[in-house]
Write an enzyme that holds these catalytic residues in place. Structure first.
Site, short mmCIF file in Angstrom:
data_model
loop_
_atom_site.label_atom_id
_atom_site.label_comp_id
_atom_site.label_asym_id
_atom_site.label_seq_id
_atom_site.Cartn_x
_atom_site.Cartn_y
_atom_site.Cartn_z
CG ASP A 160 10.53 -47.12 13.25
OD1 ASP A 160 10.86 -48.31 13.44
OD2 ASP A 160 11.27 -46.16 13.54
CG ASN A 202 7.47 -42.39 17.74
OD1 ASN A 202 8.13 -42.93 18.63
ND2 ASN A 202 7.67 -42.64 16.47
CG ASP A 255 5.78 -24.26 8.66
OD1 ASP A 255 5.30 -23.12 8.56
OD2 ASP A 255 6.62 -24.73 7.86
CE1 TYR A 285 8.12 -32.98 11.22
CE2 TYR A 285 5.89 -33.51 11.88
CZ TYR A 285 6.77 -32.73 11.15
OH TYR A 285 6.29 -31.73 10.35
CB SER A 340 12.92 -34.02 11.06
OG SER A 340 13.17 -35.36 10.72
#
Length: 282
Positions: free
Chosen positions: A70, A140, A170, A183, A186
C-alpha cells in the site's frame, strides 16, 4: 475508460520474487502490443537503462500497475488521480487493502480491464488539506501527530465552522472511507465502504476517553488548530509526506475534486477483501 496503450510499472524493489513477477507482467502486456514504461527501480531489476522517474509516469501512461504494498501505491496515488490514470495494485506484501489484486490474479484482472469490464473499477475520492498557502491531496488520511516524546498535544476542532472539541491526545486522524482500513482502524475508527460520502475524525489515544471517533459528511470542512507549543508536531499526509506544525497553525481539510480509479480483481469484492485481510473467515 480510454483505451490502454501505455502502462507504467512501479515496484517495491525488495518485494519477494519481484523480478519474476515483473517479467511475467511485461510478457503479458507486450504480448498484447501494449507499451511498458518502467520506473527507474523496475528497469534496474531487469538490467535495463530506459527507466522513467516515478513522478513522470502518470502523464505518459493510460494505466499504472503497482507491484508491492500500500505504501508504494500511495506514493503514486495523488499523481495518478491528477492525470485521471487508473491504478492497479498487485499485492506483494502481507496485508494490503489498496494493492488488493493477488499475484495469481494479476493477468486475470488485466485481461478483464482490457476487455472493458468496468465493474472492477472502484472510484476513490481524495482529501484536500490546506496549511497556509500549501495544498496537499491524500487518498487515505491527514494525520496530526506528536514526536517520539511521550507528551500529548492539544487541538481545537471545528466542523463547518462549529466547534466540536478541544481534545488532548497523541494526535488526530482525518480519513477517507478508503483510509478507514489504515491508521484510523488502528485508532478504533469504523470501517466504511469506499463509496460512502463521509469523513472519519479519529483521535489517537485521547486523554478524555469519551472523545470517540466520529463520522461527518464528506461535504463538511474540518478545521484543526494546534494549541500546543514547544513540542515537535507533524502534519503527515498518507504516511508519505510530513510537514512541521507550530502553535497556532491551522489545517483545513475537505473533500477534494480528485478521484482515483482503483482496479480490483474480478474474483473479489470489498467484503471478501475485509474477510481475507482482517481474518474474518471461518
Amino acid at each position: 475508460m480510454k483505451k490502454i496503450r501505455n502502462v507504467g510499472v512501479v515496484i517495491k524493489p525488495h518485494a519477494p520474487n519481484i523480478r519474476d513477477v515483473l517479467s511475467e507482467l511485461l510478457e503479458f502486456l507486450e504480448g498484447r502490443r501494449i507499451a511498458c514504461l518502467l520506473e527507474e527501480a523496475a528497469a534496474e531489476k531487469l538490467d535495463r537503462s530506459d527507466g522513467v522517474r516515478r513522478e513522470d509516469l502518470p502523464s505518459r501512461t493510460d494505466l499504472i500497475v503497482v507491484l508491492g504494498g500500500d505504501g508504494t501505491l500511495l506514493s503514486v496515488a495523488r499523481l495518478a488521480a491528477k492525470e485521471n490514470v487508473p491504478v492497479m495494485g498487485v499485492n506483494l506484501g502481507s496485508l494490503g487493502f489498496l494493492t488488493e489484486v493477488p499475484v495469481g490474479e494479476m493477468t486475470l484482472a488485466l485481461e478483464a480491464l482490457l476487455s472493458g469490464n468496468e465493474g472492477i473499477v472502484s472510484p476513490r475520492w481524495l482529501l484536500e488539506a490546506k496549511l497556509g498557502d500549501k495544498v496537499f491531496h491524500c487518498l487515505n488520511d491527514v494525520v496530526i501527530n506528536k514526536s517520539a516524546l511521550a507528551r500529548m498535544v492539544q487541538m481545537r476542532i471545528w466542523v463547518d465552522g462549529l466547534e466540536v472539541a478541544v481534545p488532548r491526545a497523541d494526535g488526530l486522524i482525518i480519513a477517507t472511507p478508503t483510509g478507514s482500513t489504515a491508521y484510523s482502524l488502528s485508532a478504533g475508527g469504523p470501517i466504511l465502504q469506499p463509496h460512502i460520502p463521509a469523513v472519519i475524525i479519529a483521535p489517537i489515544c485521547p486523554h478524555t476517553l469519551t472523545f470517540r471517533p466520529m463520522v461527518v459528511s464528506s461535504t463538511s470542512t474540518v478545521r484543526v488548530r494546534l494549541l500546543t507549543g514547544g513540542e515537535e508536531v507533524y502534519l503527515t499526509l498518507d504516511g508519505q509526506r510530513g510537514v512541521n506544525l507550530e502553535k497556532g497553525d491551522e489545517v483545513e481539510v475537505r473533500r477534494s475534486g480528485l478521484e482515483l480509479e482503483l482496479i480490483s480483481s474480478p474474483r473479489r469484492n470489498y467484503f471478501h477483501l475485509l474477510k481475507e485481510k482482517l481474518g474474518w473467515g471461518e
